[in-house]
Design an enzyme around this catalytic site. Structure first.
Site, PDB file in Angstrom:
ATOM      1  N   HIS A 101       0.793  -1.121   0.015  1.00  0.00           N
ATOM      2  CA  HIS A 101      -0.093   0.002  -0.076  1.00  0.00           C
ATOM      3  C   HIS A 101       1.103   1.102   0.041  1.00  0.00           C
ATOM      4  O   HIS A 101       1.948   1.257   0.324  1.00  0.00           O
ATOM      5  CB  HIS A 101      -1.122   0.113   1.185  1.00  0.00           C
ATOM      6  CG  HIS A 101      -0.358  -0.183   2.442  1.00  0.00           C
ATOM      7  ND1 HIS A 101       0.321  -1.454   2.962  1.00  0.00           N
ATOM      8  CD2 HIS A 101       0.179   0.960   3.482  1.00  0.00           C
ATOM      9  CE1 HIS A 101       0.531  -1.102   4.321  1.00  0.00           C
ATOM     10  NE2 HIS A 101       0.709   0.281   4.402  1.00  0.00           N
ATOM     11  N   HIS A 103       0.820   5.353   1.173  1.00  0.00           N
ATOM     12  CA  HIS A 103       0.237   6.250   2.034  1.00  0.00           C
ATOM     13  C   HIS A 103       0.262   7.477   1.106  1.00  0.00           C
ATOM     14  O   HIS A 103       1.435   7.920   0.579  1.00  0.00           O
ATOM     15  CB  HIS A 103       1.020   6.431   3.122  1.00  0.00           C
ATOM     16  CG  HIS A 103       0.837   5.445   4.145  1.00  0.00           C
ATOM     17  ND1 HIS A 103       0.102   5.388   5.046  1.00  0.00           N
ATOM     18  CD2 HIS A 103       1.756   4.262   4.417  1.00  0.00           C
ATOM     19  CE1 HIS A 103       0.246   4.571   6.046  1.00  0.00           C
ATOM     20  NE2 HIS A 103       1.409   3.514   5.256  1.00  0.00           N
TER      21      HIS A 103
HETATM   22  P1  AMP Z   1       1.951   0.580   7.334  1.00  0.00           P
HETATM   23  O1  AMP Z   1       2.275   0.900   8.856  1.00  0.00           O
HETATM   24  O2  AMP Z   1       2.736   1.412   6.260  1.00  0.00           O
HETATM   25  O3  AMP Z   1       1.634  -0.896   7.199  1.00  0.00           O
HETATM   26  O4  AMP Z   1       0.260   1.287   7.185  1.00  0.00           O
HETATM   27  C1  AMP Z   1      -0.826   0.322   7.511  1.00  0.00           C
HETATM   28  C2  AMP Z   1      -1.952   1.581   7.666  1.00  0.00           C
HETATM   29  O5  AMP Z   1      -3.164   0.916   7.625  1.00  0.00           O
HETATM   30  C3  AMP Z   1      -2.063   2.498   8.999  1.00  0.00           C
HETATM   31  O6  AMP Z   1      -1.696   3.697   8.866  1.00  0.00           O
HETATM   32  C4  AMP Z   1      -3.365   2.217   9.728  1.00  0.00           C
HETATM   33  O7  AMP Z   1      -3.940   3.430  10.306  1.00  0.00           O
HETATM   34  C5  AMP Z   1      -3.875   1.684   8.314  1.00  0.00           C
HETATM   35  N1  AMP Z   1      -5.013   0.745   8.414  1.00  0.00           N
HETATM   36  C6  AMP Z   1      -4.993  -0.562   8.978  1.00  0.00           C
HETATM   37  N2  AMP Z   1      -6.118  -1.388   9.065  1.00  0.00           N
HETATM   38  C7  AMP Z   1      -6.891  -0.439   8.386  1.00  0.00           C
HETATM   39  C8  AMP Z   1      -8.428  -0.469   7.911  1.00  0.00           C
HETATM   40  N3  AMP Z   1      -9.165  -1.524   8.198  1.00  0.00           N
HETATM   41  N4  AMP Z   1      -8.789   0.638   7.394  1.00  0.00           N
HETATM   42  C9  AMP Z   1      -8.108   1.767   7.157  1.00  0.00           C
HETATM   43  N5  AMP Z   1      -6.901   1.898   7.333  1.00  0.00           N
HETATM   44  C10 AMP Z   1      -6.438   0.645   7.984  1.00  0.00           C
END
Ligand code: AMP
Ligand code: ZN
Length: 138
Positions: A101, A103
Protein backbone atom coordinates in the site's frame (compact mmCIF):
# COMPACT_ATOMS: atom_id res chain seq x y z
CA UNK A 1 -4.70 -13.06 -6.62
CA UNK A 2 -6.53 -12.36 -3.38
CA UNK A 3 -5.34 -13.68 0.00
CA UNK A 4 -8.37 -14.70 2.10
CA UNK A 5 -6.53 -13.91 5.33
CA UNK A 6 -5.54 -10.39 4.32
CA UNK A 7 -7.60 -7.42 5.54
CA UNK A 8 -6.44 -5.13 2.72
CA UNK A 9 -7.40 -7.77 0.11
CA UNK A 10 -10.89 -7.76 1.63
CA UNK A 11 -11.10 -3.96 1.67
CA UNK A 12 -9.58 -3.52 -1.81
CA UNK A 13 -12.04 -6.01 -3.29
CA UNK A 14 -15.08 -4.53 -1.55
CA UNK A 15 -15.68 -7.39 0.92
CA UNK A 16 -15.29 -4.98 3.85
CA UNK A 17 -16.70 -1.44 3.59
CA UNK A 18 -14.28 1.48 3.53
CA UNK A 19 -14.28 5.22 2.93
CA UNK A 20 -13.40 4.85 -0.75
CA UNK A 21 -12.35 7.92 -2.73
CA UNK A 22 -11.35 6.18 -5.98
CA UNK A 23 -11.60 2.76 -7.61
CA UNK A 24 -10.52 1.26 -10.93
CA UNK A 25 -9.67 -2.23 -12.24
CA UNK A 26 -6.35 -2.34 -10.35
CA UNK A 27 -6.81 -0.24 -7.21
CA UNK A 28 -9.09 0.95 -4.45
CA UNK A 29 -8.07 4.14 -2.68
CA UNK A 30 -9.40 4.57 0.86
CA UNK A 31 -9.05 6.90 3.82
CA UNK A 32 -6.70 5.61 6.52
CA UNK A 33 -8.62 4.85 9.74
CA UNK A 34 -5.75 6.30 11.80
CA UNK A 35 -5.00 9.44 9.79
CA UNK A 36 -1.75 11.35 10.24
CA UNK A 37 -3.66 14.37 8.89
CA UNK A 38 -7.12 15.07 7.46
CA UNK A 39 -7.48 13.14 4.20
CA UNK A 40 -4.64 10.62 4.79
CA UNK A 41 -5.18 8.11 2.03
CA UNK A 42 -4.06 4.56 1.26
CA UNK A 43 -3.71 3.23 -2.28
CA UNK A 44 -4.48 -0.50 -2.21
CA UNK A 45 -3.82 -2.76 -5.20
CA UNK A 46 -6.68 -5.25 -5.65
CA UNK A 47 -4.13 -8.03 -6.13
CA UNK A 48 -2.22 -9.27 -3.08
CA UNK A 49 1.48 -8.40 -3.04
CA UNK A 50 3.30 -8.48 0.30
CA UNK A 51 5.36 -5.40 -0.53
CA UNK A 52 6.91 -3.39 -3.36
CA UNK A 53 9.51 -6.07 -4.09
CA UNK A 54 6.80 -8.62 -4.85
CA UNK A 55 4.63 -6.30 -6.91
CA UNK A 56 3.86 -6.83 -10.56
CA UNK A 57 5.69 -4.06 -12.44
CA UNK A 58 2.61 -3.09 -14.45
CA UNK A 59 0.79 -2.47 -11.17
CA UNK A 60 3.64 -0.62 -9.47
CA UNK A 61 4.13 1.58 -12.57
CA UNK A 62 0.65 2.98 -11.97
CA UNK A 63 1.24 3.87 -8.33
CA UNK A 64 3.06 7.19 -8.72
CA UNK A 65 0.64 8.64 -11.32
CA UNK A 66 -2.26 7.67 -9.04
CA UNK A 67 -0.55 9.19 -6.00
CA UNK A 68 -0.11 12.43 -7.98
CA UNK A 69 -3.80 12.47 -8.97
CA UNK A 70 -4.83 12.04 -5.32
CA UNK A 71 -2.29 14.57 -4.06
CA UNK A 72 -3.62 17.19 -6.50
CA UNK A 73 -7.16 16.57 -5.23
CA UNK A 74 -5.91 17.10 -1.65
CA UNK A 75 -4.48 20.46 -2.65
CA UNK A 76 -7.50 21.66 -4.62
CA UNK A 77 -10.18 20.01 -2.47
CA UNK A 78 -8.87 20.00 1.09
CA UNK A 79 -6.64 23.08 0.97
CA UNK A 80 -3.44 21.11 1.62
CA UNK A 81 -0.17 22.87 0.74
CA UNK A 82 1.61 19.66 -0.22
CA UNK A 83 1.62 15.95 0.41
CA UNK A 84 3.95 13.10 1.28
CA UNK A 85 4.00 9.79 -0.57
CA UNK A 86 5.14 7.08 1.85
CA UNK A 87 5.50 3.37 1.26
CA UNK A 88 6.84 1.05 3.95
CA UNK A 89 8.49 -2.31 3.22
CA UNK A 90 9.28 -4.64 6.11
CA UNK A 91 8.55 -4.33 9.82
CA UNK A 92 11.75 -2.40 10.54
CA UNK A 93 10.55 0.18 8.01
CA UNK A 94 7.24 0.48 9.85
CA UNK A 95 5.13 -1.82 7.68
CA UNK A 96 2.29 -3.20 9.79
CA UNK A 97 -0.07 -4.51 7.09
CA UNK A 98 1.68 -6.91 4.74
CA UNK A 99 -0.30 -6.07 1.61
CA UNK A 100 1.43 -3.48 -0.57
CA UNK A 101 0.00 0.00 0.00
CA UNK A 102 1.02 3.58 -0.57
CA UNK A 103 0.23 6.36 1.89
CA UNK A 104 -0.65 9.77 0.46
CA UNK A 105 -0.58 12.20 3.36
CA UNK A 106 -1.80 15.76 2.87
CA UNK A 107 0.27 18.44 4.60
CA UNK A 108 -1.17 21.69 5.86
CA UNK A 109 0.44 25.04 6.68
CA UNK A 110 1.51 24.98 10.33
CA UNK A 111 0.80 21.22 10.66
CA UNK A 112 2.97 18.93 12.78
CA UNK A 113 6.40 17.70 11.65
CA UNK A 114 6.24 14.18 10.23
CA UNK A 115 7.95 11.92 7.68
CA UNK A 116 11.30 13.35 8.73
CA UNK A 117 14.65 12.13 10.04
CA UNK A 118 17.77 13.48 11.70
CA UNK A 119 20.41 13.85 8.96
CA UNK A 120 23.58 11.89 9.72
CA UNK A 121 27.12 12.50 8.49
CA UNK A 122 29.00 10.45 5.90
CA UNK A 123 32.37 11.10 4.28
CA UNK A 124 33.09 10.57 0.59
CA UNK A 125 34.85 7.24 1.20
CA UNK A 126 31.90 5.81 3.14
CA UNK A 127 29.49 6.96 0.45
CA UNK A 128 31.63 5.33 -2.27
CA UNK A 129 31.92 2.05 -0.34
CA UNK A 130 28.20 1.88 0.36
CA UNK A 131 27.35 2.77 -3.23
CA UNK A 132 29.65 -0.03 -4.46
CA UNK A 133 27.93 -2.62 -2.26
CA UNK A 134 24.43 -1.65 -3.36
CA UNK A 135 25.45 -1.47 -7.05
CA UNK A 136 26.71 -5.06 -6.91
CA UNK A 137 23.27 -6.23 -5.77
CA UNK A 138 21.17 -4.47 -8.40
P1 AMP B 1 1.86 0.60 7.34
O1 AMP B 1 2.35 0.94 8.72
O2 AMP B 1 2.59 1.29 6.24
O3 AMP B 1 1.73 -0.89 7.15
O4 AMP B 1 0.41 1.24 7.27
C1 AMP B 1 -0.76 0.59 7.62
C2 AMP B 1 -1.84 1.66 7.71
O5 AMP B 1 -3.08 1.04 7.54
C3 AMP B 1 -1.89 2.43 9.02
O6 AMP B 1 -1.75 3.81 8.76
C4 AMP B 1 -3.27 2.08 9.58
O7 AMP B 1 -3.86 3.17 10.24
C5 AMP B 1 -4.03 1.68 8.35
N1 AMP B 1 -5.09 0.71 8.53
C6 AMP B 1 -5.00 -0.51 9.11
N2 AMP B 1 -6.18 -1.15 9.04
C7 AMP B 1 -7.04 -0.32 8.38
C8 AMP B 1 -8.41 -0.40 8.01
N3 AMP B 1 -9.16 -1.48 8.31
N4 AMP B 1 -8.96 0.65 7.36
C9 AMP B 1 -8.22 1.75 7.07
N5 AMP B 1 -6.92 1.88 7.40
C10 AMP B 1 -6.35 0.87 8.07
ZN1 ZN C 1 -3.76 -8.72 0.58
Amino acid sequence: MMDDNCIFCKIANGKIPSATIYEDADFRVILDMGPASRGHTLILPKQHFKDLCEADSTVSAKLFPLAAKIGKAMITGLGANGFNVVQNNGSSAGQTVFHLHVHVIPRYEGGPAMVSWIPGKANAEELTNTADIIKKHL
